[in-house]
Design a protein around this motif. Structure first.
Motif, mmCIF file in Angstrom:
data_model
loop_
_atom_site.group_PDB
_atom_site.id
_atom_site.type_symbol
_atom_site.label_atom_id
_atom_site.label_comp_id
_atom_site.label_asym_id
_atom_site.label_seq_id
_atom_site.Cartn_x
_atom_site.Cartn_y
_atom_site.Cartn_z
ATOM 1 N N SER A 197 3.980 -6.949 7.536
ATOM 2 C CA SER A 197 2.788 -6.830 6.464
ATOM 3 C C SER A 197 3.707 -6.562 4.755
ATOM 4 O O SER A 197 4.547 -5.408 4.159
ATOM 5 N N GLY B 210 3.762 -1.708 2.545
ATOM 6 C CA GLY B 210 2.262 -2.283 3.584
ATOM 7 C C GLY B 210 1.123 -2.396 2.086
ATOM 8 O O GLY B 210 0.611 -2.875 2.816
ATOM 9 N N GLY C 72 7.601 -3.648 4.750
ATOM 10 C CA GLY C 72 6.341 -3.089 5.072
ATOM 11 C C GLY C 72 5.309 -2.564 6.285
ATOM 12 O O GLY C 72 6.201 -2.706 7.504
ATOM 13 N N ALA C 73 4.743 -1.332 5.986
ATOM 14 C CA ALA C 73 5.019 -1.188 7.220
ATOM 15 C C ALA C 73 3.327 -0.448 7.297
ATOM 16 O O ALA C 73 2.467 0.341 6.326
ATOM 17 N N ILE C 74 2.597 -0.726 8.298
ATOM 18 C CA ILE C 74 1.178 -0.026 9.081
ATOM 19 C C ILE C 74 0.413 0.197 9.233
ATOM 20 O O ILE C 74 1.114 -0.410 11.054
ATOM 21 N N MET D 180 -13.976 1.973 7.628
ATOM 22 C CA MET D 180 -12.138 2.899 8.285
ATOM 23 C C MET D 180 -11.178 1.631 7.841
ATOM 24 O O MET D 180 -9.391 3.153 7.729
ATOM 25 N N GLY D 181 -10.830 0.722 7.875
ATOM 26 C CA GLY D 181 -10.200 -0.289 7.469
ATOM 27 C C GLY D 181 -9.693 -0.452 8.608
ATOM 28 O O GLY D 181 -7.786 -0.649 8.012
ATOM 29 N N ALA E 190 5.398 2.266 3.856
ATOM 30 C CA ALA E 190 4.412 2.349 3.818
ATOM 31 C C ALA E 190 3.630 1.522 2.836
ATOM 32 O O ALA E 190 2.267 1.059 2.729
ATOM 33 N N ILE F 253 -9.347 -2.792 4.173
ATOM 34 C CA ILE F 253 -7.522 -2.585 4.830
ATOM 35 C C ILE F 253 -6.911 -1.803 3.783
ATOM 36 O O ILE F 253 -6.404 -1.063 4.464
ATOM 37 N N GLY G 44 -7.490 1.331 3.575
ATOM 38 C CA GLY G 44 -7.245 1.805 4.486
ATOM 39 C C GLY G 44 -5.574 2.532 4.276
ATOM 40 O O GLY G 44 -5.055 3.602 4.093
ATOM 41 N N ARG G 45 -5.010 1.657 3.644
ATOM 42 C CA ARG G 45 -3.554 1.798 4.493
ATOM 43 C C ARG G 45 -2.631 2.446 3.046
ATOM 44 O O ARG G 45 -2.775 3.233 3.106
#
Lengths: 1110, 566
Positions: free
Chosen positions: A760, B42, A771-773, A827-828, B39, B99, B102-103
């Protein structure tokens, strides 16, 4: 003739004495022969004699006085009074007796109980018979039991297959028995040498089959186990072993759907499809350790066992819910070294290819005017580069599909060390250029016997396979070729590439588009130490390290096409070149320790097994790529543009720890009981849910051992079996990266919500930032899927097992199926998997066999049939899972084909006007869809289940016969029902500007052919009325295929003896030679479901080969 | 033997207690600034979505509005009015925005773990960036679907996620508040791609405008205009170049969906590019888009005396030729011509190149209406027949802020010089002249609200064409029911003899009553949604809540309301 018994020394049992008294001497001797003939005990007895001119009779009396020995002879013997001289000074009694009778007409024989019989030489002397026992290939068979028929007097063949037996004069025949072969009874007559060739028995009562962590006599099985001999595999000239399993046993479905070299393996299913989310692949164990059946050398396979029910498979616990396939490789037999070379060479050809109409017909059906067509027709002759009439299929399928296989093995050894070693090579071409598969295999299986108590198995095996394909995917190449109109050029007259369809030219992509090479190396070592401190008790410890590495190099090259023939303008396609290379490595530790104990006393048989096992798996991969290679002949990363350099990498690990046990009890081999239990702990679950226990129980009743059945004289075997058990499925993600099915949850840690790094990213200042998800909702509560199987079986044998029948019925229920049940999108996150669904498979396996020998003529037939009904019984109340053209819903089979139901063809405008709203503007000849909900319009709500993709009523018939040196076998294989959905370029005419197949013209609707099943030939694209998934395009792919014909001739030994060849067989073998089906022309019945036509068709092939033994 | 078993048995924990080798787990993440940065990246990543290889906003314009036509993009069904609750596009979109949300929520909620170990300024900046992107996602979500479930926390179980729909206006309040808060913590300038104060305020202005909060819209737009110099904003002088390689990173582009080789390339060549260059031209402008550009006297073509239907591309707003490839114009080194009779095409120097695949007769279905988009159709790539591009897609540019300002002021009746100046700066830039040089471009002078509303709507249509604004514009102006259910026309076929001009109404809606005959009707049935466009005014102002989501809710026994008529 009156006979007088004299000096018959009081035997311990008066009854015997009395009996002896009344018997004729000759009979007595025969009777005595049932006593143990003994020499050992006499070695301790010595006598002191110094006599001259004494009768034999007196001498014997003297000896009797000196020892416990008693002599037995008849006074009628005239020569008993012959006078002799004997001198013995503390000499062994045997040598003294030898001296005494040296020149006499009499001789002696020693028995237990210190009894020595004296009789005329011709009466006592036994006939000596010698000979050699071999198998049907002429290989000496050690360990064959040779007995005088009706007695226990016997011998065992030595390592050279030789035996030496003394038989009483009146013995009539010898019986030869050996595990897995037909027993033979040979009349002795006047023969002193009897050579025997043992024929394999298909369903011998003594047959031993491989089961989990051991072997068992087939008659004692209580679970459901099928067995395939290595010879049935090697008969088929296929490079992937899974392919050879097609149709061999009931309950095992092997579906091959591609002919691409290296990718032409079969998908294996045992008794249907049990899971929705996790893998449905059976557990495959090679010599007890999980592995890939397709990378082993088929010639190395001795035997394959298929464990179908829970009773058979429960010992493998959490990995066994889809059944277990045990592959056992060949081990050496004691004996002189024999060298074997076998090969085949052959040519492959597609079983079917679509045939397309030429350019002029294409233009006609595309609606061009006759003037245009006439102009084009003239152009084809005068300027074919500008007016092409390309037969794309012919341009692509240019190669002869040559394949070859060579195998060299050496086998033999002594009691203390014996080994079998083999090296093989397979090279499989294809009918499309640049596709190739090569595999090199080596194996070294050694058995060392350190002492009577300790022996060691030590095996090494490796495999290296090289799969080559063009850079463009097969899907791309075949799709272009099966859709590009004949009015586009593939290759111009000057050899330059045509532009195909907008630069997409499947022929150019295959020939000039670069390559995709997959190299896989595999190495495994096995050490197993067996220790047997006392008889009946055995410990064994196995450690198997296994190493796999894979290397992929994918170079997408550019090629230049002539966009316009008149001006010779060109373009590069694709617009840039790319090289990606990837390396992956995995290492698996497999360890197990077993203790087994067997005890038979009186009529009771007990066996127990206790085991411990662990498996630890580690995997790491990295890759790199570059683009924009100015010189594209140099296929190394350094030759690409440094600015485009990219790399990637990842790693994972998993572990499994298990304890297991088995108990067997049998009474009189009549009542059989077995229980298994396995406890597995997997790293794939959170620590609290890690351990599960999988039990099974089974029983068998051999009615044929009951006197009331025996008395019928009808059955050689009659057995009822029943079993119940539970199995698990932890293959949430496939253990082994080369296995094809990677199911839901791409992680070895499905219970944890991991933060994915690197998937990401974003650009800041034109530089990539990592990125981190978190993308999946965690569910630490997940646990194993459980499959519960109940199996009922009946085994029947008639006519001394010449006719055999097995029938089984099973119910296989999979519970707690791991499903990604929908969660609110709000909730994604993607849903975590949950233990939710239930699936049921009910089915029948049936096999019928006949085997007989009539002199030189041996023949047999094996018919098998299986059917399974699959049904989803619970999805935890959550609606149907629709995935593309498939639906999984309660009450229907998993992954049923989902689409519109056709209500026929619109015959006229009036019918169109009356019908519910369909898709777009309609004309007569279009398909009418059924308005399932009656709302007057056809939309996605009107879709229903229109087919079940899983094959039904699978059957196979294997016939074989041999006469003198000739052998012939024919395998038929088929499926009684299978629905296959084909769409797009596979069956739709003029789809997305694609082309027309010849059968379209004949079978599609036209005003002249209004009864046609298929709609009018009409340009369609996605969304067109006739380009919808509907029942019209669900075909019945039932078929009958002549899977293999092998015909061989073994050159007589008499011809070979001068060239030091032991045996030599030459053969022809053909695979997939004939197929009978209902599909449109050019479509193979194995065309995968949902195919849009872009596949590599299954091949037929023709091979010749030799098999030589030195 | 037993010893071995026991020794090995002791290692069971080593075999079973494994951790992922590649990824941390959520329970321990968000522990330090590096992890927050990962994050946050992201979260930024959730801005990226392509459709047919290009920024999805282009698909919205071409598949779902009157200015374009598309074959094969996710929004074609909105153009055809054929969407239903089970159309995949909407589940995909709905899910996409959640999404992203949510992130952002995950970061915003869990970053509190680091509150004491990160410098406050840094902490607040990360928070502000996440808040902005969260608002950005809600902005799209509410425009597509209207009222939607509002979530600003991390739901730990499905039950917590079963939220009812919240009124769009309430969500708007939250978005505006979040953006207001974010703007305070954001810098004026930052590395490209990064959210700045101007971005937060510009988006705030847009969201306020779309929600009819005209005063707030004007105020936020004004706030951006106030920092124009400090933040280095401006209008890029070359309108055509702004959407080519030259304009990348210019002072006008405030916020982007970035494209870069090795990260993400825009495969513009397939939907936008010329077939002669290997593309497909499956997203292309309609005749009504062409007819919407004013004549160079500043009047619609049906009012202008200088518009000549026999020379339809002359005397027009320069943005026509800057945004579209028109027939006989030079493009990527050749002369573009789409006329069905033009079976061959020529290079710039007049030499014959070959069969003309941009002509529908030679290569069906070439550019359907006879035009191509020039905007984002990377000409430098096209000229080397390369179908990929690195040109960033603009998500917010300064011209839009000016248009928001003008429209908000017009709608709130606060019409003053600053409104005319905002519009005129954009119009002057189109002509390549300074705003003060009113003789060189058709400056707007009227202060009449109705007139200005007409002008600002025309202005948005042409200035922002193919940038993904039209879909929401025709909905919030409630003109979709008029502009959408129409027949799509292609270019004038016999230009030299054309005499008729279509009619254009106050909403900029172009109609062809009585003049159809001179246009290419292209009745080929193979491209059905090109002919028959539908719009159900009771239904189509909002997109359907995905059926799958309604089903998921009902699986848990909860009702999620659908939009009307679906």
């Amino acid at each position: 003739m009156k006979k007088k018994l004299q000096n018959l020394i009081p035997l311990s049992k008066p009854g015997i004495k009395k009996l002896l008294l009344t018997m004729k001497l000759s009979l007595i001797i025969v009777f005595l022969s049932v006593l143990q003939v003994s020499a050992n005990m006499y070695s301790q007895i010595t006598v002191n004699l110094d006599v001259q001119d004494k009768s034999i009779c007196d001498v014997l009396k003297t000896i009797e006085q000196q020892s416990q020995v008693r002599f037995f002879y008849s006074d009628d013997l005239l020569v008993i009074d012959e006078l002799i001289d004997v001198k013995a000074d503390n000499k062994n009694i045997i040598s003294v007796l030898d001296d005494i009778f040296l020149k006499s007409q009499l001789t002696y024989k020693t028995y237990d109980n210190n009894l020595i019989v004296i009789a005329p030489r011709e009466l006592l002397q036994q006939q000596k018979v010698t000979g050699t026992v071999t198998d049907k290939d002429g290989v000496p068979l050690p360990g064959v039991n040779v007995v005088v028929t009706g007695t226990t007097q016997g011998a065992i063949t030595d390592i050279a297959g030789k035996y030496n037996i003394e038989v009483p004069q009146d013995a009539r025949s010898l019986t030869f028995t050996f595990v897995g072969t037909v027993s033979q009874e040979i009349t002795i007559g006047t023969l002193t040498q009897i050579n025997v060739t043992m024929a394999e028995s298909a369903i011998g009562l003594d047959e031993v089959v491989v089961i989990g962590y051991g072997t068992q006599k087939k008659v004692n099985l209580t679970g459901s186990v099928e067995s395939i001999k290595g010879t049935q595999i090697i008969k088929q000239p296929v490079s992937q072993t899974s392919q050879a399993l097609v149709g061999l046993t009931p309950g095992l479905t092997a579906i091959q759907s591609s002919g691409q070299p290296g990718m032409d393996y079969s998908t294996l299913r045992i008794r249907g499809t049990g899971s929705i989310g996790a893998s449905n692949d059976p557990l495959i164990l090679i010599d007890g350790v999980a592995g890939n059946i397709n990378i082993i050398n088929p010639s190395d396979i001795d035997d394959i066992s298929i464990l179908k029910d829970a009773a058979a498979a429960a010992i493998y616990g959490s990995r066994a819910s889809n059944g277990v396939i045990l592959v056992t490789t060949k081990r050496a037999k004691t004996g002189k070294l024999s060298i074997n070379y076998s090969n085949y060479i052959g040519w492959q050809k597609p079983t079917g290819l679509p045939k397309f109409v030429g350019a002029l017909d294409f233009l006609k059906y595309s609606g061009e005017s006759q003037a245009v067509i006439d102009e084009y027709a003239a152009g084809i002759i005068s300027n074919p580069d500008l007016y092409p009439d390309t037969d794309w299929v012919k341009e692509l399928f240019t190669e002869n599909g040559f394949q070859q296989y060579h195998n060299m093995s050496i086998s033999g050894g002594t009691e203390s060390i014996k080994s079998v070693a083999s090296i093989s090579f397979v090279d499989q071409g294809a009918n499309i250029i640049n596709f190739n598969y090569k595999r090199y295999n080596g194996r070294f299986n050694t058995d060392l016997k350190l002492s009577d108590k300790i022996d060691i198995n030590f095996d090494l095996s490796f495999s290296r396979s090289l799969t080559k394909a063009p850079s463009a995917s097969l899907t791309y190449i075949t799709r272009e070729v099966f859709r590009d109109p004949p009015t586009c050029s593939a290759i111009h007259s000057d050899g330059s590439w045509g532009d195909g369809w907008q630069g997409q030219n499947g022929v150019a992509a295959a020939r000039a588009g670069g390559s995709n090479t997959q190299l896989s190396n595999y190495f495994r070592g096995v050490i197993r130490i067996n220790y047997s401190p006392i008889k009946d008790l055995k410990f064994s410890v196995l450690y198997t390290p296994e190493y796999n590495d894979g290397y992929n190099s994918h170079f997408s090259k550019m090629y230049q096409t002539i966009v316009d023939w008149t001006t010779k303008t060109t373009r590069n396609y694709p617009s840039r070149n790319t090289l990606s290379q990837r390396n992956e490595q995995s290492f698996t530790h497999n360890f197990n320790a077993l203790a087994t104990y067997n005890k038979t006393f009186n009529n009771h048989y007990f066996a127990a097994l206790l085991g411990y096992e662990f498996i630890k798996y580690e995997y790491v991969t990295f890759g790199a790529s570059r683009q924009d290679f100015i010189l594209q002949d140099f296929e190394v990363l350094n030759a690409g543009s440094a600015a485009t350099a990219l790399n990637s990498g990842s790693a994972t690990q998993s572990g499994l720890v298990s304890y297991f046990g088995r108990l067997n009890y049998a009474f009189k081999e009549k009542y059989l009981i077995e229980a298994n239990v396995r406890s597995d702990a997997s790293s794939r679950f959170a620590s609290g849910n890690r351990v599960s226990v999988f039990p099974s129980f089974s029983g068998g009743w051999r009615l044929s051992e009951e006197s009331f059945i025996k008395d019928l004289g009808l059955f050689s075997n009659l057995k009822l079996r029943a079993s119940w058990g539970q199995l698990g499925n932890q293959q949430i993600r496939s253990d082994i990266p080369y296995e094809s099915s990677i199911a839901i949850g791409s992680s070895d840690f499905p219970y944890a919500s991991s933060i994915a790094i690197g998937s990401s990213n974003f650009l800041f200042n034109n530089a990539i930032n990592t990125g981190a998800i978190q993308s999946v909702l965690a569910n630490s509560a997940i646990k194993w899927e459980t499959t519960e199987t109940t199996n009922l079986g009946l085994d029947v044998g008639f006519l001394k097992q010449r006719l055999t029948l097995t029938a089984e019925y099973y119910i296989r229920k999979t519970k707690d199926i791991l499903l990604p049940l929908p969660i609110p999108l709000v909730m994604g996150l993607s849903p975590s998997i949950q233990n939710a669904g239930d699936v049921e498979n009910k089915g029948l396996d049936f096999s019928l066999g006949w085997r007989d020998v009539k002199g030189d003529f041996t023949y047999g037939a094996q018919l098998n049939f299986s059917d399974v009904k699959n049904k989803v019984t619970n999805l935890s109340g959550v609606g149907p899972i629709i995935s593309g053209n498939y639906i999984t819903e309660v009450g229907s089979p998993i992954g049923s084909i989902y689409g519109y139901e056709s209500a026929g063809i619109f015959q006229n405008q009036a019918a169109i006007d009356e019908a519910p709203t369909q898709f777009g503007t309609l004309i007569p000849g279009n398909i009418q869809y059924k308005d399932q909900n009656g709302d007057g319009k056809i939309n996605s709500d009107d879709r229903v289940i229109i087919g079940d993709p899983f094959p039904k009523m699978s059957y196979g018939l294997n016939l074989d016969a041999s006469y003198k040196g000739f052998d012939l076998s024919v395998y038929f294989q088929g499926v009684g029902k299978r629905d296959v959905l084909l769409h797009q370029d596979a069956v739709w005419a003029l789809f997305n500007a694609g082309k027309i197949q010849e059968w379209h013209v004949r079978e599609f609707w036209s005003p002249e052919n209004t009864a046609a099943q298929f709609p009018i030939i009409y340009a369609t694209s996605s969304g067109s009325n006739d380009a919808q998934i509907c029942s019209t395009w669900v075909f019945n792919a039932s078929y009958l295929r002549v899977r293999n014909i092998s015909f061989g001739y073994t050159i007589p030994k008499s011809v070979l003896k001068n060239i030091s060849v032991n045996s030599l067989r030459v053969y022809f073998s053909g695979q997939n030679l004939f197929t009978f089906d209902n599909l449109p022309e050019g479509i193979d019945p194995l065309m995968p479901n949902n195919s849009n036509g872009s596949i590599f068709p299954v091949n037929k092939n023709f091979n010749i080969g030799v098999d030589v033994q030195f | 033997m037993l010893l071995i078993a026991l020794t090995v048995g002791a290692c069971d924990k080593q075999i079973l207690d494994l951790n992922s080798l590649t990824e941390p787990v959520s329970t321990t993440f968000f522990a330090n600034e590096n992890e927050l940065n990962l994050a946050l990246t992201g979260v930024y990543n959730s801005l990226i979505r392509t459709d047919y290889g290009v920024a999805y906003q282009m698909g919205m314009d071409n598949g779902g509005t009157d200015i374009g036509i598309s074959r094969g993009c996710a929004f074609d069904n909105l153009g055809a009015g054929s969407q239903s609750a089970s159309t995949g596009t909407f589940q995909s979109l709905y899910s996409f925005y959640y999404i992203g949300l949510g992130r952002a929520n995950n970061l915003l909620q869990n970053m509190q773990r680091t509150k004491n170990i990160i410098a406050e300024e840094r902490y607040m900046k990360i928070r502000a960036e996440a808040l902005t992107i969260r608002a950005y996602n809600y902005h799209y979500l509410t425009e597509f679907f209207g009222d939607v479930p509002y979530i600003n926390f991390v739901a730990s179980s499905p039950e917590e996620g079963l939220l009812p729909r919240t009124a769009k206006s309430i969500i708007a309040d939250s978005m505006l508040a979040d953006l207001q808060a974010a703007a305070v913590s954001l810098p004026l300038k930052a590395e490209s791609g990064r959210i700045t104060q101007g971005v937060a305020l510009g988006l705030r202005a847009r969201i306020a405008l779309y929600n009819g909060r005209f005063a707030e819209a004007a105020a936020s737009a004004k706030a951006v205009m106030d920092i124009e110099e400090a933040a280095g904003y401006g209008l890029y002088p070359d309108y055509e170049g702004l959407f080519q390689r030259a304009g990348e990173g210019s002072s006008e582009i405030m916020f982007i969906m970035p494209f870069k080789d090795g990260f993400l390339t825009s495969n513009f060549g397939y939907p936008l590019g010329s077939r002669n260059c290997g593309g497909y031209t499956t997203m292309a402008p309609t005749q009504s888009m062409v007819d919407s550009y004013e004549a160079s006297d500043g009047l619609p073509i049906d009012e202008s005396v200088i518009y000549d239907p026999s020379k339809p591309f002359e005397n027009r707003d320069p943005r026509l030729k800057a945004s579209l490839v028109t027939p006989q114009s030079i493009w990527a080194g050749f002369i573009y011509e789409s006329h069905p009779d033009s079976l061959t095409y020529r290079s710039v120097n007049g030499t014959l190149v070959g069969a003309n695949k941009d002509c529908r007769k030679a290569s069906w279905p070439a550019s359907f209406c006879g035009y191509m988009w020039k905007k984002y159709d990377d000409e430098a790539s096209q000229s080397i027949k390369q179908l990929w591009s690195e040109i960033d897609f603009s998500l917010l540019r300064y011209a839009e802020v000016l248009l928001i300002y003008a429209e908000a002021k017009i709608e709130s009746g606060q019409i003053d010089e600053s409104v005319l100046n905002a519009i005129n700066r954009i119009r002057a830039r189109a002509y390549g002249v300074d705003v003060t040089n009113t003789g060189s471009y058709p400056a707007v002078t009227t202060m009449n609200q109705t007139e200005l509303r007409k002008i600002i709507r025309r202005e948005r249509k042409v200035e922002l064409a193919n940038e993904g604004f039209r879909m929401f514009d025709i909905r919030r102006w409630r003109i979709a029911e008029k502009v959408m259910p129409v027949t799509i026309y292609g270019r004038i076929l016999d230009e030299k003899n054309a005499t008729l001009v279509p009619q254009i109404d106050d909403d900029g809606f172009v109609t062809y009553a009585g003049v159809e005959s001179q246009y290419d009707l292209n009745t080929d049935q193979r491209f059905p949604n090109a002919q028959n466009r539908q719009f159900n005014k009771l239904r189509d102002y909002l997109c359907p809540i995905p059926q799958s989501e309604i089903d998921t809710y009902s699986g848990f026994g909860v009702t999620l309301e659908q939009n009307p008529e679906y």
